[in-house]
Design an enzyme around this catalytic site. Structure first.
Site, PDB file in Angstrom:
ATOM      1  CB  SER A 107      36.125  41.771  33.075  1.00 35.97           C
ATOM      2  OG  SER A 107      35.527  40.902  34.204  1.00 35.97           O
TER       3      SER A 107
ATOM      4  CE1 TYR B  13      31.911  37.752  30.375  1.00 33.53           C
ATOM      5  CE2 TYR B  13      34.164  38.544  31.996  1.00 33.53           C
ATOM      6  CZ  TYR B  13      32.939  38.246  31.747  1.00 33.53           C
ATOM      7  OH  TYR B  13      32.231  39.765  32.677  1.00 33.53           O
TER       8      TYR B  13
HETATM    9  P1  NAP Z   1      23.151  40.266  33.058  1.00 34.35           P
HETATM   10  O1  NAP Z   1      22.302  40.529  34.145  1.00 34.35           O
HETATM   11  O2  NAP Z   1      23.313  38.785  32.620  1.00 34.35           O
HETATM   12  O3  NAP Z   1      22.734  41.201  31.774  1.00 34.35           O
HETATM   13  C1  NAP Z   1      22.995  41.323  31.008  1.00 34.35           C
HETATM   14  C2  NAP Z   1      22.166  41.958  29.954  1.00 34.35           C
HETATM   15  O4  NAP Z   1      22.667  42.483  28.306  1.00 34.35           O
HETATM   16  C3  NAP Z   1      20.871  42.023  29.570  1.00 34.35           C
HETATM   17  O5  NAP Z   1      19.681  43.186  29.555  1.00 34.35           O
HETATM   18  C4  NAP Z   1      20.487  40.787  28.205  1.00 34.35           C
HETATM   19  O6  NAP Z   1      18.771  41.553  28.196  1.00 34.35           O
HETATM   20  C5  NAP Z   1      21.611  41.844  27.162  1.00 34.35           C
HETATM   21  N1  NAP Z   1      22.358  40.909  25.934  1.00 34.35           N
HETATM   22  C6  NAP Z   1      22.814  39.695  26.254  1.00 34.35           C
HETATM   23  N2  NAP Z   1      23.401  39.939  25.265  1.00 34.35           N
HETATM   24  C7  NAP Z   1      22.250  40.535  24.373  1.00 34.35           C
HETATM   25  C8  NAP Z   1      22.798  40.258  22.725  1.00 34.35           C
HETATM   26  N3  NAP Z   1      23.727  39.366  21.957  1.00 34.35           N
HETATM   27  N4  NAP Z   1      22.878  41.498  22.047  1.00 34.35           N
HETATM   28  C9  NAP Z   1      21.929  42.648  23.067  1.00 34.35           C
HETATM   29  N5  NAP Z   1      21.579  42.106  24.357  1.00 34.35           N
HETATM   30  C10 NAP Z   1      22.348  40.751  24.818  1.00 34.35           C
HETATM   31  O7  NAP Z   1      24.652  41.074  32.963  1.00 34.35           O
HETATM   32  P2  NAP Z   1      25.125  42.175  34.158  1.00 34.35           P
HETATM   33  O8  NAP Z   1      26.433  41.419  35.207  1.00 34.35           O
HETATM   34  O9  NAP Z   1      24.514  43.902  34.033  1.00 34.35           O
HETATM   35  O10 NAP Z   1      26.445  42.561  33.437  1.00 34.35           O
HETATM   36  C11 NAP Z   1      26.755  43.203  31.278  1.00 34.35           C
HETATM   37  C12 NAP Z   1      28.262  43.816  31.146  1.00 34.35           C
HETATM   38  O11 NAP Z   1      28.823  43.878  32.847  1.00 34.35           O
HETATM   39  C13 NAP Z   1      28.415  42.485  30.519  1.00 34.35           C
HETATM   40  O12 NAP Z   1      30.011  42.816  29.349  1.00 34.35           O
HETATM   41  C14 NAP Z   1      29.553  41.704  31.696  1.00 34.35           C
HETATM   42  O13 NAP Z   1      29.699  40.748  31.120  1.00 34.35           O
HETATM   43  C15 NAP Z   1      30.084  43.021  32.271  1.00 34.35           C
HETATM   44  N6  NAP Z   1      30.748  42.977  33.887  1.00 34.35           N
HETATM   45  C16 NAP Z   1      30.026  42.066  34.715  1.00 34.35           C
HETATM   46  C17 NAP Z   1      30.482  41.971  36.106  1.00 34.35           C
HETATM   47  C18 NAP Z   1      29.440  41.811  36.988  1.00 34.35           C
HETATM   48  O14 NAP Z   1      30.032  41.234  38.045  1.00 34.35           O
HETATM   49  N7  NAP Z   1      28.518  41.671  36.851  1.00 34.35           N
HETATM   50  C19 NAP Z   1      31.217  42.407  36.516  1.00 34.35           C
HETATM   51  C20 NAP Z   1      32.763  42.263  35.367  1.00 34.35           C
HETATM   52  C21 NAP Z   1      31.801  42.425  33.659  1.00 34.35           C
HETATM   53  P3  NAP Z   1      18.625  40.301  26.929  1.00 34.35           P
HETATM   54  O15 NAP Z   1      18.643  39.052  26.984  1.00 34.35           O
HETATM   55  O16 NAP Z   1      17.226  40.147  26.315  1.00 34.35           O
HETATM   56  O17 NAP Z   1      19.136  40.656  25.966  1.00 34.35           O
END
Ligand code: NAP
Length: 255
Positions: A146, A159
């Site tokens: 991130s 985080y």
């Molecule tokens: P999101 O929309 O909340 O999706 C998270 C996914 O992870 C879901 O499929 C969830 O499914 C799964 N998950 C959560 N906890 C889990 C666990 N313990 N075991 C297995 N699966 C799990 O998040 P996102 O925004 O796509 O983010 C994805 C990644 O990118 C994260 O690591 C986040 O920190 C990183 N990131 C995001 C952004 C952004 O702008 N969105 C920026 C920088 C970094 P279930 O709930 O069904 O398990």
């Protein structure tokens, strides 16, 4: 036919946390580049819906529902995938959560849950998959970091700590595993519109701040992360190791 540098055909990729958001977009992008896909998440129903969508587009998709925080269960599921579906050539450790609160009020239980998901999850999955890749002397691991791997923001100190640690774990994995012809790199997204960020997307003041703060003057679209994932999954990155690739519209380059 000879494979091109960015061709992923014949390869199999496991993407953790791929029922929605960035993980789903990356799974779809890798599938379009030719890879067979294994989706993961805790909620099996959500996972099936995501798998059906990708299959309907003609992609080869499998599902493996497990919680990345559970070391024994992760190992058991990875071993089962290797035995029944086949070799995992590419791992994207993407599952992650966010919890917001001023640090002085942050609960110990939220701290533990966040660290177990964002950091332990990357270790658990990376170790289980690498033990198969080491035997084959070949593999690609991408850890989703991130902008918070290098910069803090108010109310998300835990985080920030977890994502800083994931970037350093990526370098540690590279240091131990590059000799087995495994390339381990990180992708560090800036701000992308996903469910994880819904509270920020809905916050007009935050969006105004973000557009002003980001040199590209906008939120990222999840599809804009696909190119970096294909690059780091393919032959094109065969001597790139321990690198953190920021995909952030320039935010970490500018004050
Ligand atoms: P999101 O929309 O909340 O999706 C998270 C996914 O992870 C879901 O499929 C969830 O499914 C799964 N998950 C959560 N906890 C889990 C666990 N313990 N075991 C297995 N699966 C799990 O998040 P996102 O925004 O796509 O983010 C994805 C990644 O990118 C994260 O690591 C986040 O920190 C990183 N990131 C995001 C952004 C952004 O702008 N969105 C920026 C920088 C970094 P279930 O709930 O069904 O398990």
């Amino acid at each position: 036919m000879e494979k091109t540098l960015f061709d992923l055909s014949g390869l199999r990729a496991l993407i953790t946390g791929s029922s929605q958001g960035i993980g789903y977009a990356l799974a779809r992008g890798l599938a379009e580049a030719g890879a067979e896909i294994i989706l993961n998440g805790r909620n099996a129903e959500k996972l099936s819906i995501a798998a059906q969508k990708l299959s309907a587009e003609g992609h080869t998709v499998h599902q493996s529902s497990f919680d990345v925080t559970d070391h024994a269960s992760v190992k058991q599921h990875i071993d089962q995938i290797e035995e029944t579906i086949g070799a995992i050539d590419i791992l994207i450790s993407n599952a992650g959560i966010q919890k917001r609160s001023p640090l002085e009020d942050f609960s110990a239980s939220d701290w533990t849950e966040l660290m177990k998901t964002n950091l332990d999850g990357v270790f658990n999955t990376g170790q289980a998959v690498a033990n198969h890749m080491i035997k084959r002397k070949r593999g690609k691991i991408i850890n989703i970091c991130s902008v918070q791997s290098s910069l803090a923001r108010p109310t998300i100190a835990p985080y920030t700590a977890s994502k800083g640690a994931v970037a350093m774990l990526t370098k540690g994995m590279c240091t131990d595993w590059a000799k087995y012809n495994i390339q381990i790199n990180g992708i560090a997204p800036g701000y992308f519109e996903t469910e994880l960020n819904q509270a920020l997307v809905d916050d007009e003041a935050f969006t105004a701040w973000l557009e002003n703060r980001t040199p590209a003057k906008r939120w990222g679209k999840v599809e804009e992360l696909i190119g970096s994932a294909i690059f780091l999954s393919s032959e094109a990155s065969s001597f790139i190791n321990g690198h953190i690739l920021y995909v952030d519209g320039g935010i970490t380059s500018s004050l």
